[in-house]
Design a protein around this motif. Structure first.
Motif, mmCIF file in Angstrom:
data_model
loop_
_atom_site.group_PDB
_atom_site.id
_atom_site.type_symbol
_atom_site.label_atom_id
_atom_site.label_comp_id
_atom_site.label_asym_id
_atom_site.label_seq_id
_atom_site.Cartn_x
_atom_site.Cartn_y
_atom_site.Cartn_z
ATOM 1 N N SER A 67 0.839 -1.191 0.000
ATOM 2 C CA SER A 67 0.000 0.000 0.000
ATOM 3 C C SER A 67 0.874 1.241 0.000
ATOM 4 C CB SER A 67 -0.898 0.019 1.240
ATOM 5 O OG SER A 67 -0.124 0.200 2.414
ATOM 6 N N GLU A 68 0.294 2.374 -0.348
ATOM 7 C CA GLU A 68 1.043 3.624 -0.369
ATOM 8 C C GLU A 68 1.536 3.989 1.023
ATOM 9 O OE1 GLU A 68 0.585 8.192 -2.002
ATOM 10 O OE2 GLU A 68 -1.177 7.126 -1.302
ATOM 11 N N ASP A 69 0.685 3.791 2.044
ATOM 12 C CA ASP A 69 1.094 4.138 3.403
ATOM 13 C C ASP A 69 2.265 3.282 3.857
ATOM 14 O OD1 ASP A 69 -0.802 6.066 3.522
ATOM 15 O OD2 ASP A 69 -2.218 4.944 4.751
ATOM 16 N N GLY A 70 2.222 1.990 3.518
ATOM 17 C CA GLY A 70 3.336 1.120 3.874
ATOM 18 C C GLY A 70 4.623 1.548 3.203
ATOM 19 N N LEU A 71 4.530 1.937 1.936
ATOM 20 C CA LEU A 71 5.709 2.393 1.208
ATOM 21 C C LEU A 71 6.229 3.702 1.789
ATOM 22 C CD1 LEU A 71 7.701 2.166 -1.139
ATOM 23 C CD2 LEU A 71 6.030 3.324 -2.574
ATOM 24 N N VAL A 198 -6.282 5.282 -8.535
ATOM 25 C CA VAL A 198 -7.287 4.255 -8.241
ATOM 26 C C VAL A 198 -6.681 3.147 -7.387
ATOM 27 C CG1 VAL A 198 -8.789 2.505 -9.269
ATOM 28 C CG2 VAL A 198 -8.660 4.779 -10.286
ATOM 29 N N ASN A 199 -5.449 2.723 -7.707
ATOM 30 C CA ASN A 199 -4.788 1.691 -6.904
ATOM 31 C C ASN A 199 -4.596 2.151 -5.471
ATOM 32 O OD1 ASN A 199 -4.677 0.077 -9.131
ATOM 33 N ND2 ASN A 199 -2.497 0.338 -9.516
ATOM 34 N N ASN A 200 -4.182 3.420 -5.306
ATOM 35 C CA ASN A 200 -3.989 3.962 -3.960
ATOM 36 C C ASN A 200 -5.312 4.035 -3.200
ATOM 37 O OD1 ASN A 200 -1.262 4.312 -4.266
ATOM 38 N ND2 ASN A 200 -1.422 6.427 -4.962
ATOM 39 N N MET A 201 -6.368 4.402 -3.907
ATOM 40 C CA MET A 201 -7.685 4.491 -3.277
ATOM 41 C C MET A 201 -8.088 3.135 -2.695
ATOM 42 S SD MET A 201 -11.199 5.864 -5.049
ATOM 43 C CE MET A 201 -11.201 4.540 -6.273
ATOM 44 N N PHE A 202 -7.844 2.058 -3.451
ATOM 45 C CA PHE A 202 -8.168 0.721 -2.965
ATOM 46 C C PHE A 202 -7.266 0.323 -1.795
ATOM 47 C CE2 PHE A 202 -9.817 -0.414 -7.441
ATOM 48 C CZ PHE A 202 -11.098 -0.026 -7.091
ATOM 49 N N SER A 203 -5.955 0.572 -1.934
ATOM 50 C CA SER A 203 -5.024 0.137 -0.886
ATOM 51 C C SER A 203 -5.277 0.874 0.422
ATOM 52 C CB SER A 203 -3.572 0.336 -1.348
ATOM 53 O OG SER A 203 -3.268 1.708 -1.515
ATOM 54 N N GLN A 204 -5.592 2.167 0.341
ATOM 55 C CA GLN A 204 -5.882 2.914 1.562
ATOM 56 C C GLN A 204 -7.203 2.463 2.179
ATOM 57 O OE1 GLN A 204 -5.596 6.997 0.305
ATOM 58 N NE2 GLN A 204 -3.432 6.776 -0.210
ATOM 59 N N PRO A 217 -19.672 12.539 -7.226
ATOM 60 C CA PRO A 217 -19.418 13.854 -7.835
ATOM 61 C C PRO A 217 -20.442 14.900 -7.417
ATOM 62 C CG PRO A 217 -20.532 12.442 -9.404
ATOM 63 C CD PRO A 217 -20.319 11.612 -8.161
ATOM 64 N N GLU A 218 -19.993 16.149 -7.315
ATOM 65 C CA GLU A 218 -20.872 17.292 -7.136
ATOM 66 C C GLU A 218 -20.544 18.306 -8.223
ATOM 67 O OE1 GLU A 218 -20.857 18.692 -3.126
ATOM 68 O OE2 GLU A 218 -21.796 16.850 -2.355
ATOM 69 N N GLU A 219 -21.078 19.484 -8.115
ATOM 70 C CA GLU A 219 -20.938 20.453 -9.210
ATOM 71 C C GLU A 219 -19.494 20.873 -9.435
ATOM 72 O OE1 GLU A 219 -22.889 24.688 -10.744
ATOM 73 O OE2 GLU A 219 -23.372 23.882 -8.758
ATOM 74 N N HIS A 220 -18.757 21.160 -8.365
ATOM 75 C CA HIS A 220 -17.394 21.660 -8.500
ATOM 76 C C HIS A 220 -16.338 20.738 -7.889
ATOM 77 C CE1 HIS A 220 -19.078 25.372 -9.991
ATOM 78 N NE2 HIS A 220 -19.778 25.533 -8.885
ATOM 79 N N THR A 221 -16.762 19.731 -7.153
ATOM 80 C CA THR A 221 -15.827 18.811 -6.502
ATOM 81 C C THR A 221 -16.359 17.387 -6.612
ATOM 82 O OG1 THR A 221 -16.913 19.015 -4.356
ATOM 83 C CG2 THR A 221 -15.116 20.565 -4.820
ATOM 84 N N PHE A 222 -15.546 16.446 -6.170
ATOM 85 C CA PHE A 222 -16.072 15.107 -5.950
ATOM 86 C C PHE A 222 -15.420 14.537 -4.700
ATOM 87 C CE2 PHE A 222 -12.257 13.798 -8.220
ATOM 88 C CZ PHE A 222 -11.949 12.543 -7.704
ATOM 89 N N PHE A 223 -16.144 13.635 -4.044
ATOM 90 C CA PHE A 223 -15.715 13.085 -2.774
ATOM 91 C C PHE A 223 -15.402 11.600 -2.908
ATOM 92 C CE2 PHE A 223 -18.376 16.709 -1.811
ATOM 93 C CZ PHE A 223 -17.695 17.349 -0.781
ATOM 94 N N VAL A 224 -14.428 11.156 -2.142
ATOM 95 C CA VAL A 224 -14.184 9.733 -1.940
ATOM 96 C C VAL A 224 -14.446 9.467 -0.469
ATOM 97 C CG1 VAL A 224 -12.511 7.851 -1.989
ATOM 98 C CG2 VAL A 224 -12.480 9.588 -3.793
ATOM 99 N N ARG A 225 -15.394 8.567 -0.202
ATOM 100 C CA ARG A 225 -15.723 8.235 1.182
ATOM 101 C C ARG A 225 -15.573 6.737 1.402
ATOM 102 N NH1 ARG A 225 -21.186 10.761 3.264
ATOM 103 N NH2 ARG A 225 -22.109 9.835 1.389
ATOM 104 N N TYR A 226 -15.117 6.376 2.598
ATOM 105 C CA TYR A 226 -14.957 4.975 2.976
ATOM 106 C C TYR A 226 -15.989 4.615 4.040
ATOM 107 C CZ TYR A 226 -10.296 5.101 0.787
ATOM 108 O OH TYR A 226 -9.252 5.227 -0.096
#
Length: 582
Positions: A67-71, A198-204, A217-226
């Motif tokens: 994962s990115e954090d591990g690296l 995308v790979n980092n999103m999955f690993s995190q 997605p929203e009008e001016h931004t988009f969110f990634v939520r877990y």
């Protein structure tokens, strides 16, 4: 990883210019020593690097080995640098502009080099982040101008990207251009920045124990939520122009049509993330500002939970084991989506699977594979429904049948006929509580006498979060809760001292106060009197009153027992249950 992965020195790299405190230990050796990657993964990464070049860290992440954090943590140890958290980074563009003014660097050159520099004031230490902090060009420029003032840091990909976006302001990022051109989107979706994002999103998500990833997605931004332990937490908030290539990448790898944005689509993919093999189910739903994408993460190597590890109280566990040992009848597990019904059924099958009985399941989809069990995947799009699969299963001489869900009258009637002809049928149903299952089947059109004679027992369940063992602190319950608990507490628990606790929050639980989840349950066995009420189409309230007279413990009360033992908190039980369950 789309930034620092490129900065990881490979085992073959020999750079004569290493101004950062570089340790002689090789990255691969450190990853193996820290048990973040296997020797086989490192060798595969080196073989790929030898053929195609690139930094070893980036290769390992794209392979799904780490994962990115591990690296990042390993890289910080190797280079003797500090990893900055999102909250430690500048959020004001004036800080970045001050950095440009102090250093005299050209903004376009910094964007081209993917470098950000900031300082609190003109005389402060200069903080530097870069896609490749070991690049000779950067150090030749910065070290010659400010040899005593430079401090290099490491940060996650998305954090550097946000700073670069802040610096660029209106300047579009070519790797994330918001476009409707399908060919261009396909090209961008296969580019390194999007692939690594995308790979980092999955690993995190895996590192944070997330069960679902939401890209919205929203009008001016988009969110990634877990979704972690059943609760959604915001992970990223990024500019809207990044969304289309990222959405296209997700759709591309899950076998969906990237040109179709008007209709819902469902897909799935198999990948390797942070050293784990994952089956990911993808759902795309068109919205006003774009497609909402939800991904369910299903680790393939997950071990089947045993019944005694799901959170059953001793009396409930004994009762449930007795149910599933009966020779025939229907046992229903009810609850909303995400309440752990499938996990309970898998654990039940594992409990009775002694290889002396034929066990067949019908699922959509098959979430986890069980040894010694024949598992059938339903395909409603080609007409292979639960009902048609169930008819075929009955010709396979089964002893136990697990039906993923009773969705309609046809499926319910076939399941009932199977139970009446000597088969044990385990299935799920969407109801709010246990006694509502009887009226739900009648509402589907099943005759009450068939429901009363075939259904042996019903279990309802929810999942509550476990308190973090590192930070939970003692608390006191409300007097009303304590009084009710004294009336229902089992004898074996009454002998134990109360351990009422409440959530606090610490670094171990990411400030939530909780780690993991446990089930709370209500179990109703159909007695002669209950059968009579079902036959007479009695309302739910009357069924519930009878169950209470017969010693039934509802979901909220079972939650109080978990809180009494210090497993969860009163607030969590109140969050998950409602007054109708009392």
């Amino acid at each position: 990883m789309s930034n620092l992965s490129h900065s990881v020195p490979s085992q073959a790299d020999e750079s004569p210019h290493l101004p950062i405190n570089f340790m002689p230990l090789r990255l691969g050796e450190m990853l193996i020593a820290n048990q973040l990657a296997s020797a086989n993964d490192i060798q595969r990464g080196l073989d790929f690097q030898k053929r195609f070049g690139g930094r070893l860290g980036a290769i390992l992440i794209r392979m799904g080995a780490i994962s990115e954090d591990g690296l990042l943590n390993t890289l910080a140890e190797q280079l003797n640098l500090t990893v900055l958290l999102t909250t430690q980074l500048p959020s004001d563009i004036n800080q970045l502009l001050t950095g440009l003014e102090v250093t005299g660097l050209d903004k376009e050159w910094c964007l081209d080099q993917e470098l950000v520099v900031w300082a609190e004031d003109e005389n402060a230490q200069l903080c530097c982040l870069a896609r490749d902090p070991l690049a000779d060009t950067l150090h030749e420029v910065l070290d010659n101008r400010f040899p005593e003032r430079i401090t290099w840091f490491l940060a996650r990909n998305q954090d550097l990207d946000k700073l670069l976006d802040l610096l660029a302001k209106a300047r579009p990022n070519e790797a994330f251009t918001n476009t409707d051109d399908v060919n261009l989107l396909r090209e961008l979706a296969e580019g390194a920045p999007v692939v690594e994002f995308v790979n980092n999103m999955f690993s995190q998500a895996i590192d944070r124990r997330a069960s679902d990833v939401h890209v919205e997605p929203e009008e001016h931004t988009f969110f990634v939520r877990y979704r972690i332990d059943g609760v959604l937490y915001e992970h990223l908030n990024l500019p809207r122009e990044r969304f289309n290539p990222i959405a296209s990448r997700i759709k591309l790898i899950s076998g969906l049509d990237i040109a179709e944005r008007r209709l819902p689509q469902d897909g799935r993919l198999n990948t390797r993330v942070s050293g784990q093999d994952l089956d990911i189910r993808v759902s795309c739903l068109p919205g006003v500002h774009g497609e909402s994408i939800v991904m369910r993460l299903l680790p393939k190597e997950r071990q089947t939970n045993r019944l005694d590890r799901l959170g059953f109280a001793n009396d409930h566990l004994e009762l449930f084991k007795r149910w599933i040992s009966e020779p025939h009848g229907i046992i229903l597990v009810t609850g909303p989506t995400g309440s752990g019904k499938s996990t309970t059924l898998y654990a039940a099958l594992d409990e009775v699977n002694d290889r002396t009985q034929k066990i067949i399941t019908v699922e959509d989809p098959v979430e986890y594979q069980l040894k010694g069990v024949t598992q059938v995947q339903a395909h409603s799009d080609i007409g292979y429904t639960f009902a048609s699969a169930l008819r075929a299963i009955l010709r396979q001489d089964p002893d136990i049948i697990m039906l993923g869900e009773i969705r309609d009258r046809e499926t319910a009637e076939i399941a009932i006929q199977a139970s009446l002809t000597g088969h044990m049928v385990l299935s799920t149903l969407h109801t709010n509580d246990a006694v509502s299952a009887f009226t739900r089947l009648v509402d589907m059109g099943v005759e009450p006498f068939l429901v009363a004679t075939s259904v042996r027992a019903v279990q309802a369940q929810r999942l509550v979060r476990r308190l973090c063992p590192h930070c939970a602190k003692p608390s006191k319950p409300l007097a009303a809760i304590n009084q009710r608990l004294q009336e229902i507490i089992p004898a074996y628990l009454a002998k134990q001292p109360a351990k009422w606790m409440e959530a606090v929050g610490c670094t171990h639980c990411q400030g939530t106060g909780y780690q993991g989840r446990v089930g709370i349950y209500e179990l109703v066995y159909i007695t002669t009197e209950l059968q009579s009420l079902v036959l007479n189409r009695a309302p739910v309230n009357e069924l519930r009153r009878l169950a209470l007279r017969e010693g039934f413990r509802n979901l909220r009360e079972d939650g109080w027992l978990k809180a009494y033992q210090g497993i969860t908190s009163i607030e969590e039980v109140l969050r998950v249950t409602d007054e109708g369950m009392v």
